[in-house]
Enzyme design. Structure first.
Site, PDB file in Angstrom:
ATOM      1  N   CYS A   1     -10.989  60.816 -63.058  1.00 30.30           N
ATOM      2  CA  CYS A   1     -10.355  62.060 -63.503  1.00 30.30           C
ATOM      3  C   CYS A   1      -9.781  62.814 -62.314  1.00 30.30           C
ATOM      4  O   CYS A   1     -10.486  63.530 -61.605  1.00 30.30           O
ATOM      5  CB  CYS A   1     -11.361  62.922 -64.256  1.00 30.30           C
TER       6      CYS A   1
ATOM      7  N   CYS B   1     -10.150  66.610 -62.508  1.00 31.31           N
ATOM      8  CA  CYS B   1     -11.508  67.115 -62.221  1.00 31.31           C
ATOM      9  C   CYS B   1     -11.798  67.056 -60.721  1.00 31.31           C
ATOM     10  O   CYS B   1     -12.396  67.955 -60.171  1.00 31.31           O
ATOM     11  CB  CYS B   1     -12.587  66.284 -62.920  1.00 31.31           C
ATOM     12  N   ASP B   2     -11.418  65.958 -60.065  1.00 34.19           N
ATOM     13  CA  ASP B   2     -11.912  65.695 -58.712  1.00 34.19           C
ATOM     14  C   ASP B   2     -10.854  65.720 -57.619  1.00 34.19           C
ATOM     15  O   ASP B   2     -11.199  65.658 -56.439  1.00 34.19           O
ATOM     16  CB  ASP B   2     -12.593  64.307 -58.693  1.00 34.19           C
TER      17      ASP B   2
END
Ligand code: NDP
Length: 318
Positions: free
Chosen positions: A141, A144-145
């Site tokens: 992701c 997300c990261d």
């Protein structure tokens, strides 16, 4: 087993666009829906950035905002949204029978109708070095990261819309993004491909796969292999993003619901009916073809209507 099991009229498992749209329709039809969100409340759209193709948002909307709004819309009509994961099911094969669903391996509920909207989960390549470094620089992701790799060199694998979207997202944050596509072309839409090829700090490599992810505790590099020439090359990176598609979340339904060889739930004709009376499927869990937020929402609506019609044909169980 559990005398105290809560009785629910319409249980919705999953909280993506399909689950919440089913909830909006079910709540408005007085089916008293209860939504169990699953591990990722809001579903896959909470891991995306801009959603530009959902009708009604002329300026686009970011995924997490859209999911909060969908939840609020469902709650406005009385949907009971709960954090929790369905961990086991025991579906009744009888029309009008109650379906037993276990939540978080503890609580049991009995549902007259169940709408399954559990979606799909990101796939990984399965390389031992990739698995070892999950959480140590390997992620599925980018949204997300990606932030953790600000100003650094990263790589991404995949040639679909997800990979293209995430590559351009990462290119905004990172110094360089090496994109590995295993064929000599991308599956992504032409518009997304254009975004990739016109982003100067994306180094696009066709016919290229990962031979090994390098690093012991954290990702330090990548050995790539050209699958046409066999030529290998090592690059230094700190983050590796896998964007190669998804697997439907149907493990708990195996043996009870009909599914295809990939695990997608099968529904009857144009309806959302599964092979079990009173159990319906909507969203990505039953759609490997379109997989869009708007199509998921459409089938969520259909599932609620199918549940309403089903309930109308049976005597309410005591
Ligand atoms: P897709 O299944 O469309 O693409 C998967 C990609 O990963 C393909 O390029 C595939 O290669 C590659 N791949 C699969 N397995 C491997 C492997 N083992 N090694 C290397 N590469 C591999 O998945 P997406 O997640 O990209 O998209 C899913 C759906 O969601 C699509 O319908 C897409 O259009 C949609 N979507 C729409 C967006 C938008 O409109 N904003 C954004 C993101 C997704 P190959 O082609 O060789 O099989």
């Amino acid at each position: 087993m559990n005398e105290q099991a809560e009785h629910i009229k319409t249980l919705i498992i999953g909280s993506g666009p399909a689950g919440y749209t089913a909830a909006i329709y079910a709540a408005r039809a007085d089916l008293k829906p209860v939504v169990y969100t699953g591990l990722e409340p809001g579903g896959q759209l909470t891991t995306t950035t801009e959603v530009d193709n959902f009708p009604g948002y002329p300026e686009g909307v970011d995924g997490p905002t859209m999911m909060v709004q969908l939840q609020q819309q469902a709650e406005r009509f009385g949907t009971d949204v709960r954090i929790g994961m369905a961990t086991a099911v025991e579906f009744s094969k009888e029309k009008g029978g109650l379906h037993r669903v276990t939540i978080d391996n503890q609580k049991e509920v009995l549902a007259e109708t169940v709408i399954i909207s559990t979606g799909a989960t990101a796939k990984y390549l399965g390389l031992p070095s990739e698995q070892r470094l999950r959480g140590g620089g390997v992620s599925a992701c980018a949204v997300c990261d990606g932030f953790f790799y600000k100003g650094q060199d990263v790589a991404i694998v995949g040639g679909g819309d997800t990979a293209a979207e995430e590559a351009t997202y990462l290119a905004n944050i990172c110094s360089k993004v090496t994109m590995l596509v295993r064929k000599d072309h991308m599956r992504a839409s032409k518009a997304m491909q254009h975004r990739v090829t016109s982003t100067p700090n994306i180094d696009l490599r066709y016919n290229t796969e990962i031979d090994e992810v390098l690093g012991e505790q954290v990702v330090e590099g990548l050995r790539m292999v050209n699958n046409q020439t066999g030529e290998k090359e090592e690059i230094a990176i700190t983050g590796l993003f896998i964007a190669i598609g998804h697997k439907p979340n149907t493990d708990i339904f195996k043996g009870q619901l009909d599914m295809d060889e990939a695990g997608y739930l099968l529904t009857e004709g144009k309806s959302t009916k599964t092979n079990i009376p009173g159990v319906f499927a909507s969203g990505d869990v039953q759609d490997k073809e379109y997989r869009q937020a708007v199509t998921a929402a459409g089938t969520g609506c259909m599932a609620a209507l199918d549940a309403e019609r089903y309930l109308a044909t049976i005597e309410t169980p005591v």
